[in-house]
Design a protein around this motif. Structure first.
Motif, short mmCIF file in Angstrom:
data_model
loop_
_atom_site.label_atom_id
_atom_site.label_comp_id
_atom_site.label_asym_id
_atom_site.label_seq_id
_atom_site.Cartn_x
_atom_site.Cartn_y
_atom_site.Cartn_z
N ARG A 32 0.85 -1.19 0.00
CA ARG A 32 0.00 0.00 0.00
C ARG A 32 0.88 1.24 0.00
O ARG A 32 1.84 1.34 0.76
CB ARG A 32 -0.88 0.00 1.24
N LEU A 64 6.13 0.10 -6.68
CA LEU A 64 4.84 0.50 -6.13
C LEU A 64 4.60 2.00 -6.28
O LEU A 64 3.50 2.42 -6.64
CB LEU A 64 4.71 0.06 -4.67
N GLU A 67 3.96 2.70 -10.00
CA GLU A 67 2.65 2.18 -10.40
C GLU A 67 1.52 3.04 -9.84
O GLU A 67 0.59 3.40 -10.56
CB GLU A 67 2.51 0.74 -9.89
N THR A 68 1.60 3.42 -8.58
CA THR A 68 0.56 4.23 -7.94
C THR A 68 0.44 5.59 -8.61
O THR A 68 -0.67 6.10 -8.80
CB THR A 68 0.87 4.41 -6.44
N ARG A 106 -5.44 9.72 -1.06
CA ARG A 106 -5.37 8.27 -0.89
C ARG A 106 -5.17 7.84 0.57
O ARG A 106 -5.37 6.67 0.88
CB ARG A 106 -4.24 7.68 -1.73
#
Length: 108
Positions: A32, A64, A67-68, A106
């Motif tokens: 996350r 990550l 990608e995010t 987010r």
């Protein structure tokens, strides 16, 4: 809830990008980003499944984050803290204002 102004304490604007302070949890059950904001450390949280062994967690962090944020992996670079849970990464191609809005939206 974390506001864009609060999260900006984790940023440093530099020519061509932003340096972001991360607080890493390697070996997590879930991946996350962002996983929260630590105002004391002025760091955005990130959780990766990869263990902090032989650079695996660092590679997972780069993947990550890229990608995010929908940016190429070569736009994300760890500039300090390679062996620490507190890392500073350079993100190119996204202005600080946009990045702070994206991340604060987010964080739950």
């Amino acid at each position: 809830m974390t506001t864009p102004d609060e999260i900006r304490d984790a940023f440093l604007t530099v020519v061509g990008g932003v340096i972001l302070t991360l607080e890493v949890s390697a070996g997590s059950k879930v991946e996350r980003f962002p996983s929260g904001y630590n105002p004391w450390r002025q760091a955005v949280g990130i959780q990766v499944k990869a263990a902090a062994i032989e650079g695996k967690a660092n590679k997972a962090i780069i993947h990550l984050v890229a990608e995010t944020l929908s940016i190429p992996k070569n736009s994300v670079q760890i500039i300090s803290g390679q062996t620490s849970s507190i890392k500073r990464i350079r993100i190119e191609g996204i202005p600080e204002e946009v990045l702070s809005q994206m991340l604060s939206a987010r964080i739950q």
